[in-house]
Design a protein around this motif. Structure first.
Motif, PDB file in Angstrom:
ATOM      1  N   GLU A  85       0.859  -1.174   0.000  1.00 42.64           N
ATOM      2  CA  GLU A  85       0.000   0.000   0.000  1.00 42.64           C
ATOM      3  C   GLU A  85       0.898   1.227   0.000  1.00 42.64           C
ATOM      4  N   ASP A  86       0.622   2.173  -0.882  1.00 35.98           N
ATOM      5  CA  ASP A  86       1.466   3.372  -0.858  1.00 35.98           C
ATOM      6  C   ASP A  86       0.925   4.353   0.174  1.00 35.98           C
ATOM      7  N   ARG A  87       1.563   5.513   0.271  1.00 33.74           N
ATOM      8  CA  ARG A  87       1.188   6.442   1.338  1.00 33.74           C
ATOM      9  C   ARG A  87      -0.211   7.003   1.165  1.00 33.74           C
ATOM     10  N   GLY A  88      -0.741   6.882  -0.038  1.00 32.24           N
ATOM     11  CA  GLY A  88      -2.107   7.364  -0.276  1.00 32.24           C
ATOM     12  C   GLY A  88      -3.134   6.242  -0.133  1.00 32.24           C
ATOM     13  N   GLY A  89      -2.708   5.084   0.380  1.00 24.87           N
ATOM     14  CA  GLY A  89      -3.651   3.989   0.605  1.00 24.87           C
ATOM     15  C   GLY A  89      -3.996   3.208  -0.664  1.00 24.87           C
ATOM     16  N   ARG A  90      -3.242   3.439  -1.770  1.00 26.91           N
ATOM     17  CA  ARG A  90      -3.513   2.704  -3.012  1.00 26.91           C
ATOM     18  C   ARG A  90      -2.733   1.387  -3.021  1.00 26.91           C
ATOM     19  N   SER A  91      -3.290   0.377  -3.644  1.00 30.26           N
ATOM     20  CA  SER A  91      -2.571  -0.881  -3.750  1.00 30.26           C
ATOM     21  C   SER A  91      -1.698  -0.847  -5.005  1.00 30.26           C
TER      22      SER A  91
END
Ligand code: HAM
Length: 421
Positions: free
Chosen positions: A73-79
């Motif tokens: 998960e990146d810092r923006g909550g995207r997978s």
């Protein structure tokens, strides 16, 4: 004891550092050269993509997606997923940037690192390198043959001999639907564990890929796709074989080939090297006629391949192929006094600007130490620079191969270097 523990690369990644990086670069450039010779253009893509792209593009029944993806998960909550292969990303980019609205086929090549969390072993890495090509928007057997020929020429350009080509046809949608019905019927008679049954349910072809003996032996009795090809698929495949033969490209038909990614349809192929042990696939690819539409694009077909650069390096080494002899540098300068160190830097820069490859013996070396470094550098010529040489603007230049020396004027060396000395 050292204050800090030295760090190591993560498990299972491939690395190329001098001197072995030379053969890696050589192999990669030759593979790319073959793609360029057939009009493929560079496409440079991100190494990470939206996870959904690979789930949809590569397929959830595959090991690559279900077990081997580096997903976070990146810092923006995207997978996000590190790309396990190149084709899905190329399709995403072609659709996003409307490349398919221009002239067809779109022909692109790429080269870079790919990531699969596999169990590392010789020739199988968690970060590895591929050179790949994709030809999008043409459904002719001629383009299938071009793609295979580009791969074949790439291997031949490297000097590889101990390899062979296997091809098959995985059929079109209709062939697959007819086959799938019978294959599923056959599979339903087998006693499978839940996980295997689930994989077979998503893509029954996957069972041909199973390494377990009991499944292998059961699947040897299964119906084969080749017997279910529609007339159109069969004649496409027949034409591919005919053209390959006309080009003198040897192949065997492998009716049970299953590629590790779900998007394949029609022509599929693998190049296998016979000196690499278990990880013998040096390149593979095929058609993927439904992929673009599945990713939200037009109903366009495509075909391509991915060649494993790491495995080609191993194959070259296994066949004892050595790099063509060529000097890495034009000139190696050996300064032997404090003042001539500065003069060496100025001279080296002037010559580099004139297009020559030049290096210097750095550090306070003796003449002997400097000449040893010159030897190691694989330079064509060497030049010793002391105070006398600098003040007289004259030095001895030595041909490292013949050992012959001659006197040259330092200020006009950029002219003399181009001559055959
Ligand atoms: P692939 O067969 O999964 O196809 O990979 C292509 C090549 O990459 C293999 O033949 C092998 O040489 C190399 N390779 C794969 N995994 C590893 C690994 N873990 N370590 C070292 N080398 C590896 C594809 O990736 C498709 N995208 C090819 C393609 C392009 N099909 C159509 N267009």
């Amino acid at each position: 004891m050292a204050k800090f523990q030295p760090l190591q690369a993560p498990k299972g990644v491939s690395e190329y550092y001098p001197d072995r990086s030379e053969i890696f670069e050589y192999v990669r450039e030759r593979l790319i050269g073959s793609a360029k010779s057939a009009g493929y253009q560079l496409i440079e893509l991100p190494v990470f993509e939206d996870t959904e792209l690979f789930k949809r593009g590569v397929g959830e029944s595959t090991d690559v997606v279900s077990k081997e993806m580096y997903t976070f998960e990146d810092r923006g909550g995207r997978s996000i997923t590190l790309r396990p292969e190149g084709t899905a990303g190329v399709m995403r980019s072609v659709i996003e940037h409307n490349l398919d609205r221009g002239q067809l086929p779109v022909k692109v090549w790429y080269s870079g690192a790919f990531f699969r969390a596999e169990r590392p072993q010789a020739g199988r890495y968690r970060q590895f390198y591929q050179v790949g090509i994709e030809a999008i928007g043409l459904n002719d057997p001629e383009i299938d043959v071009e793609v295979i020929a580009v791969a074949q020429r790439a291997f031949n350009n490297l000097g590889l001999k101990n390899y062979s080509l296997e091809i098959t046809s995985l059929g079109d949608k209709e062939s697959r639907a007819r086959y799938s019905k019978d294959l599923r019927q056959f599979i339903s008679t087998l006693d499978l564990d839940d996980e295997t049954a689930r994989r077979a349910d998503i893509n029954p072809l996957r069972l041909f890929d199973d390494k377990r003996d009991e499944i292998k032996s059961a699947m040897s009795r299964a119906p084969i796709l080749m017997d279910y090809l529609t007339d159109e698929s069969a004649s496409h495949f027949a034409r591919v074989k005919e053209l390959l033969s006309a080009l003198g490209i040897a192949f065997t038909v492998n009716n049970r080939m299953v590629r590790g990614l779900d998007y394949y349809t029609g022509t599929a192929f693998e190049f296998v090297h016979h000196g690499l042990g278990a990880q013998s696939g040096i390149g593979g690819g095929g058609r993927y006629d439904g992929l673009m539409a599945e990713l939200g694009g037009a109903e366009l077909s495509g075909i391509g391949f991915g060649i494993g650069v790491d495995r080609c390096v191993l194959a070259c080494e296994a066949e004892g192929i050595s790099l063509p002899e060529s000097a890495a540098l034009d000139l190696f300068i050996v300064p032997i006094s404090p003042a001539s160190k500065g003069a060496s830097v100025l001279l080296a820069e002037r010559l580099r600007e004139a297009g020559f490859r030049v290096d210097i013996a750095y550090g306070d070396r003796s003449l002997k130490g400097g000449m040893k470094a010159a030897d190691k550098s694989k330079a064509r010529l060497s030049l010793v620079l002391g105070d006398d040489e600098v003040s007289s603007d004259t030095a001895q230049i030595k041909n490292m191969k013949t050992g012959e020396s001659r006197s040259v004027k330092i200020s006009t060396l950029h002219q003399t270097l181009g001559e055959n000395i």
